[in-house]
Design an enzyme around this catalytic site. Structure first.
Site, PDB file in Angstrom:
ATOM      1  N   ASP A  33     -16.986  -0.496   2.807  1.00 32.56           N
ATOM      2  CA  ASP A  33     -18.430  -0.713   2.870  1.00 32.56           C
ATOM      3  C   ASP A  33     -18.680  -2.213   2.885  1.00 32.56           C
ATOM      4  O   ASP A  33     -17.983  -2.979   2.223  1.00 32.56           O
ATOM      5  CB  ASP A  33     -19.181  -0.012   1.734  1.00 32.56           C
ATOM      6  CG  ASP A  33     -18.785  -0.483   0.349  1.00 32.56           C
ATOM      7  OD1 ASP A  33     -19.458  -1.392  -0.190  1.00 32.56           O
ATOM      8  OD2 ASP A  33     -17.812   0.050  -0.211  1.00 32.56           O
ATOM      9  N   GLU A 120     -28.369   1.995  -8.830  1.00 27.37           N
ATOM     10  CA  GLU A 120     -27.621   1.262  -9.850  1.00 27.37           C
ATOM     11  C   GLU A 120     -28.501   0.730 -10.971  1.00 27.37           C
ATOM     12  O   GLU A 120     -27.984   0.247 -11.982  1.00 27.37           O
ATOM     13  CB  GLU A 120     -26.881   0.082  -9.206  1.00 27.37           C
ATOM     14  CG  GLU A 120     -25.921   0.467  -8.099  1.00 27.37           C
ATOM     15  CD  GLU A 120     -25.197  -0.729  -7.513  1.00 27.37           C
ATOM     16  OE1 GLU A 120     -24.807  -1.632  -8.286  1.00 27.37           O
ATOM     17  OE2 GLU A 120     -25.030  -0.772  -6.280  1.00 27.37           O
TER      18      GLU A 120
END
Length: 238
Positions: A33, A120
């Site tokens: 990623d 997150e």
């Protein structure tokens, strides 16, 4: 005595390195990623290295867009790498505006991986409030793209705030270790980000590396579907 200690130290390092083998050797399907922090990526070299998929940062909040997304998205597709896009979720920003920011930028095509919601931060929200906001984004994104989004989060964050929720959505967990993530609810994961310090041909500096726990057919089944009687051209590269 000093020589003995040196030999013992070398033996310890050898045993440690053996116990921390490259996680990717245990899985058939690996990927990366990336975001603008990886700079200019040589996607042909990434493809030649055998990576099966890549997730690319697209947006964050209601108005931030990754400056490298358009180039990364186009070049990864041209190089024949199965690609997906992710949005970094901000808990105190309008869900609708965040999704609009992502949708305006990301045009998924058949064969692309589902949209990813990167969760997150909780801010001042309770876990229940965060779950409600995340669920709203997922439902709206699925309605728009016609495929179930993927949830990305860290293992500890998942166990504290999201465990037992969203079992119908694919799960991508971050745990930087050679040991697999274990959720408190026993929920299996589909993707595992196991390091943020990997090296890859085509990328200068460190990059996140991931594995997919299923088969090629299962990875293809997650993706945006092709119309009836159309073949997935990337299937031959997996």
């Amino acid at each position: 005595m000093a020589r003995t200690l040196t030999l013992l130290g070398c033996l310890f390092c050898l045993l440690l390195s053996c116990s921390r083998e490259d996680v990717s050797t245990r899985y058939a399907i690996t990927g990366l990623d990336v975001s603008r922090y990886q700079g200019v990526v040589d996607w042909d070299s990434v493809a030649d290295a055998g990576h099966h998929f890549v997730f690319i940062k697209a947006s964050e909040g209601w108005n931030h867009r990754d400056l490298a997304f358009r180039a990364n998205w186009a070049e990864a597709g041209r190089a024949g790498i199965r690609r997906g896009a992710y949005h970094f979720f901000l808990p105190h920003t309008s869900v609708e505006r965040q999704l609009s920011n992502f949708i305006d930028l990301v045009k998924l095509e058949p064969g692309d991986l589902p949209p990813v919601l990167d969760v997150e931060k909780r801010g001042n929200l309770s876990s229940a409030e965060l779950v409600a906001h995340v669920r709203q984004w997922l439902i709206l994104a699925e309605d728009h793209y016609g495929v179930k989004p993927i949830i990305y989060t860290g293992l500890n964050f998942y166990n504290r705030h999201l465990a037992g929720q969203f079992d119908e959505y694919p799960l991508w967990l971050a745990r930087y270790s050679h040991r697999e993530p274990v959720t408190v609810c026993g929920r299996p994961f589909q993707f595992w980000q196991y390091t943020d310090r990997a090296a890859s041909p085509g990328i200068v500096g460190a990059v996140d590396r991931n594995v997919f726990t299923g088969t090629v057919a299962q990875l293809e089944a997650l993706c945006v579907p092709y119309p009836a009687n159309h073949h997935d051209p990337l299937a031959i590269f997996q």
